[in-house]
Motif scaffolding. Structure first.
Motif, PDB file in Angstrom:
ATOM      1  N   ILE A 127      32.577  41.123  33.261  1.00 32.53           N
ATOM      2  CA  ILE A 127      33.430  41.754  34.280  1.00 32.53           C
ATOM      3  C   ILE A 127      32.573  42.369  35.385  1.00 32.53           C
ATOM      4  O   ILE A 127      32.972  42.395  36.560  1.00 32.53           O
ATOM      5  N   ILE A 128      31.382  42.848  35.045  1.00 35.47           N
ATOM      6  CA  ILE A 128      30.458  43.359  36.067  1.00 35.47           C
ATOM      7  C   ILE A 128      30.000  42.218  36.968  1.00 35.47           C
ATOM      8  O   ILE A 128      29.919  42.366  38.201  1.00 35.47           O
ATOM      9  N   TYR A 129      29.716  41.076  36.382  1.00 39.07           N
ATOM     10  CA  TYR A 129      29.314  39.885  37.138  1.00 39.07           C
ATOM     11  C   TYR A 129      30.403  39.471  38.126  1.00 39.07           C
ATOM     12  O   TYR A 129      30.132  39.228  39.313  1.00 39.07           O
ATOM     13  N   LEU A 130      31.647  39.428  37.647  1.00 39.64           N
ATOM     14  CA  LEU A 130      32.739  39.012  38.529  1.00 39.64           C
ATOM     15  C   LEU A 130      32.974  40.017  39.650  1.00 39.64           C
ATOM     16  O   LEU A 130      33.239  39.629  40.798  1.00 39.64           O
ATOM     17  N   HIS A 131      32.863  41.301  39.322  1.00 39.17           N
ATOM     18  CA  HIS A 131      33.196  42.327  40.303  1.00 39.17           C
ATOM     19  C   HIS A 131      32.048  42.638  41.258  1.00 39.17           C
ATOM     20  O   HIS A 131      32.235  42.688  42.483  1.00 39.17           O
ATOM     21  N   GLU A 132      30.836  42.803  40.723  1.00 41.42           N
ATOM     22  CA  GLU A 132      29.728  43.287  41.551  1.00 41.42           C
ATOM     23  C   GLU A 132      28.825  42.175  42.080  1.00 41.42           C
ATOM     24  O   GLU A 132      28.099  42.394  43.049  1.00 41.42           O
ATOM     25  N   VAL A 133      28.866  41.012  41.451  1.00 40.33           N
ATOM     26  CA  VAL A 133      28.033  39.893  41.919  1.00 40.33           C
ATOM     27  C   VAL A 133      28.861  38.891  42.706  1.00 40.33           C
ATOM     28  O   VAL A 133      28.476  38.470  43.798  1.00 40.33           O
ATOM     29  N   ARG A 134      30.020  38.501  42.161  1.00 40.57           N
ATOM     30  CA  ARG A 134      30.888  37.532  42.846  1.00 40.57           C
ATOM     31  C   ARG A 134      31.918  38.208  43.739  1.00 40.57           C
ATOM     32  O   ARG A 134      32.717  37.534  44.385  1.00 40.57           O
ATOM     33  N   HIS A 135      31.924  39.549  43.751  1.00 36.86           N
ATOM     34  CA  HIS A 135      32.706  40.352  44.699  1.00 36.86           C
ATOM     35  C   HIS A 135      34.212  40.139  44.571  1.00 36.86           C
ATOM     36  O   HIS A 135      34.946  40.192  45.571  1.00 36.86           O
ATOM     37  N   LEU A 136      34.675  39.921  43.352  1.00 35.23           N
ATOM     38  CA  LEU A 136      36.117  39.931  43.104  1.00 35.23           C
ATOM     39  C   LEU A 136      36.552  41.386  42.922  1.00 35.23           C
ATOM     40  O   LEU A 136      35.805  42.202  42.386  1.00 35.23           O
ATOM     41  N   SER A 137      37.762  41.712  43.374  1.00 34.00           N
ATOM     42  CA  SER A 137      38.249  43.075  43.172  1.00 34.00           C
ATOM     43  C   SER A 137      38.390  43.334  41.674  1.00 34.00           C
ATOM     44  O   SER A 137      38.460  42.405  40.857  1.00 34.00           O
ATOM     45  N   LEU A 138      38.436  44.611  41.303  1.00 34.59           N
ATOM     46  CA  LEU A 138      38.533  44.957  39.889  1.00 34.59           C
ATOM     47  C   LEU A 138      39.817  44.417  39.279  1.00 34.59           C
ATOM     48  O   LEU A 138      39.832  43.964  38.120  1.00 34.59           O
ATOM     49  N   ASP A 139      40.903  44.429  40.051  1.00 39.32           N
ATOM     50  CA  ASP A 139      42.154  43.858  39.566  1.00 39.32           C
ATOM     51  C   ASP A 139      42.011  42.368  39.285  1.00 39.32           C
ATOM     52  O   ASP A 139      42.453  41.859  38.245  1.00 39.32           O
ATOM     53  N   VAL A 140      41.406  41.641  40.229  1.00 38.34           N
ATOM     54  CA  VAL A 140      41.248  40.197  40.067  1.00 38.34           C
ATOM     55  C   VAL A 140      40.278  39.891  38.926  1.00 38.34           C
ATOM     56  O   VAL A 140      40.518  38.977  38.118  1.00 38.34           O
ATOM     57  N   ALA A 141      39.200  40.659  38.843  1.00 34.79           N
ATOM     58  CA  ALA A 141      38.246  40.456  37.748  1.00 34.79           C
ATOM     59  C   ALA A 141      38.920  40.687  36.402  1.00 34.79           C
ATOM     60  O   ALA A 141      38.710  39.925  35.445  1.00 34.79           O
ATOM     61  N   GLY A 142      39.745  41.735  36.314  1.00 35.92           N
ATOM     62  CA  GLY A 142      40.494  41.981  35.085  1.00 35.92           C
ATOM     63  C   GLY A 142      41.448  40.854  34.767  1.00 35.92           C
ATOM     64  O   GLY A 142      41.624  40.461  33.608  1.00 35.92           O
ATOM     65  N   ALA A 143      42.085  40.307  35.831  1.00 36.08           N
ATOM     66  CA  ALA A 143      43.003  39.184  35.627  1.00 36.08           C
ATOM     67  C   ALA A 143      42.263  37.947  35.133  1.00 36.08           C
ATOM     68  O   ALA A 143      42.778  37.184  34.301  1.00 36.08           O
ATOM     69  N   MET A 144      41.050  37.723  35.618  1.00 35.92           N
ATOM     70  CA  MET A 144      40.257  36.582  35.169  1.00 35.92           C
ATOM     71  C   MET A 144      39.879  36.734  33.693  1.00 35.92           C
ATOM     72  O   MET A 144      39.902  35.766  32.929  1.00 35.92           O
TER      73      MET A 144
END
Length: 427
Positions: free
Chosen positions: A41-58
């Protein structure tokens, strides 16, 4: 083995050869999982710049895909055998984490999570069926507990390596750990095609049931104890591993304000506690009701979430980092109690020819919890509702204890891990 004889050496001596190979499979495949689990989730949010909501959805998408395909996977496990489903699930995981290593957009991440969800649908529950087909009696409960300790050993070692290695300012470090995860998942495939090729994990339908009514998942839910097992699995996933993968890292970064290195060490401490204490727990719980053990675990987990919630009072300090570590250590104590009990009850309760579907029901409940957990965590934490987040998890632990108590009245003493009471002598 008696309760006092539960040591790793005695356990290995009692295992048939396929059981030893299966343990080796566990040790290898989870090492790569440990590299990526705390940091996805850190990778999706802080590296790939997805919002926390979207990262959680993924993250939730993994559970959603697994939830859809788990009933089919359970039926195929009973028909084709657990070994075949483990191969299919492991192959899907290789594809999924390989794609995730290079995914930069939401559609690319979605495809990667779809394949990881396929693995979760069939691979893990089929693995439990393989275990149940190889060992039985008290050895089965011990196997589930020791298998869990090995899983955590691999995850912990991977978590330490990942925590030291990954850097949000160097995306290639995350690409590397996902590729290593893919390579590690090739090892169980090789073992299933080699030394374990004769272990199919399939039981024939008894003749007296061959011409009976068709077994459906709805009919299984009507059997004594099954519905409560499903509810326990659902709540267990929501307050446990669903939040460990999504909620805990997000809380630790956004509310506790600790570094990724602290998160990695927290997972490592979790592993250390499990590895050090699992055998002692197995010795102590032998002969005790598994449902009572679950109730103790629920109380321990409630306390651990309260400790994590308290870190918000000391955000960004050494005290917060220390409490994050304490949270994970206490959470691990609860894990040592749950993992030898829930799978053992499921597989002792299930007829051999229906184990795939019984385990699939448990897996489906787990996946539903894994869908709801990161979604709720992402929403609550993004909207600064950290107190509500912790309160919901503590309430979930209370529900877990309640469902365990209800289950106790629906299963036999033998399924609950204690001998049937001896009949009173005739007067």
């Amino acid at each position: 083995m008696s309760s006092g004889d539960v040591t790793f050496r005695n356990f290995l001596a009692a295992l048939p050869t396929p059981g030893r190979w299966l343990l080796a499979t566990t040790a290898f495949q989870v090492l790569g999982r440990g590299l990526t689990l705390p940091f996805t989730i850190i990778y999706l949010h802080e590296v790939r710049h997805l919002s926390l909501d979207v990262a959680g959805a993924m993250m939730a998408l993994i559970g959603a895909v697994a939830l859809v395909f788990t009933p089919l996977a359970g039926t195929l496990t009973d028909r084709w055998g657990a070994r075949a489903m483990v191969i299919i699930g492991s192959s899907a995981q290789v594809i999924g984490v390989g794609l995730l290593a290079f995914a930069e957009t939401v559609p690319e991440v979605t495809v990667a999570m779809f394949f990881i969800g396929i693995c979760n649908a069939g691979g893990w529950s089929a693995f439990n069926v393989l275990i149940a087909s190889i060992v039985d009696g008290p050895l089965r409960q011990q196997y589930f507990g020791i298998n869990f300790a090995l899983i955590n050993l691999g995850i912990g070692v991977g978590g330490v390596i990942g925590g030291v290695f990954v850097d949000v300012d160097r995306p290639e470090t995350f690409t590397t750990i996902f590729l290593i995860d893919a390579v590690c998942m090739l090892i169980p495939i090789a073992l299933m095609l080699g030394p374990l090729r004769a272990v199919h994990g399939r039981s024939e339908v008894p003749p007296e049931e061959a011409d009976g009514p068709k077994v459906t998942y709805l009919s299984l839910l009507r059997r004594p104890g099954v519905a409560n097992l499903v509810l326990i699995g659902l709540v267990f996933a929501f307050v446990g591993y669903g939040q460990m993968e999504g909620g805990f890292p997000a809380f630790a970064r956004g509310v506790s304000e600790v570094s990724t290195r602290v998160i990695g060490w927290a997972f490592a401490l979790n592993t250390l506690v499990i590895v050090l204490f699992q055998f002692a727990v197995l010795r102590r719980m032998t002969g005790h009701r598994r449902t009572r053990v679950m109730m103790v675990m629920a109380a321990i987990w409630a306390a651990s979430w309260l400790i994590l919630g308290s870190t918000g009072l000391f955000s960004g300090t050494a005290a917060a980092a220390t409490m994050v570590l304490v949270y994970h250590a206490l959470f691990a104590c609860g894990e040592t109690l749950l993992q030898p009990t829930l799978p053992a009850i499921t597989n002792d309760l299930a007829p051999a020819h229906l184990r795939g579907r019984y385990n699939a029901l448990g897996a489906a409940a787990f996946q539903l919890g894994a869908v709801v957990a990161p979604l709720s965590a992402g929403f609550l934490l993004r909207h600064d509702l950290s107190v509500a987040f912790i309160a919901i998890l503590v309430a979930g632990c209370a529900l877990l204890a309640l469902f365990a108590l209800r289950l106790e009245h629906q299963i036999s003493p033998a399924v609950n891990g204690v001998p049937d009471p001896a009949p009173e002598p005739a007067r």
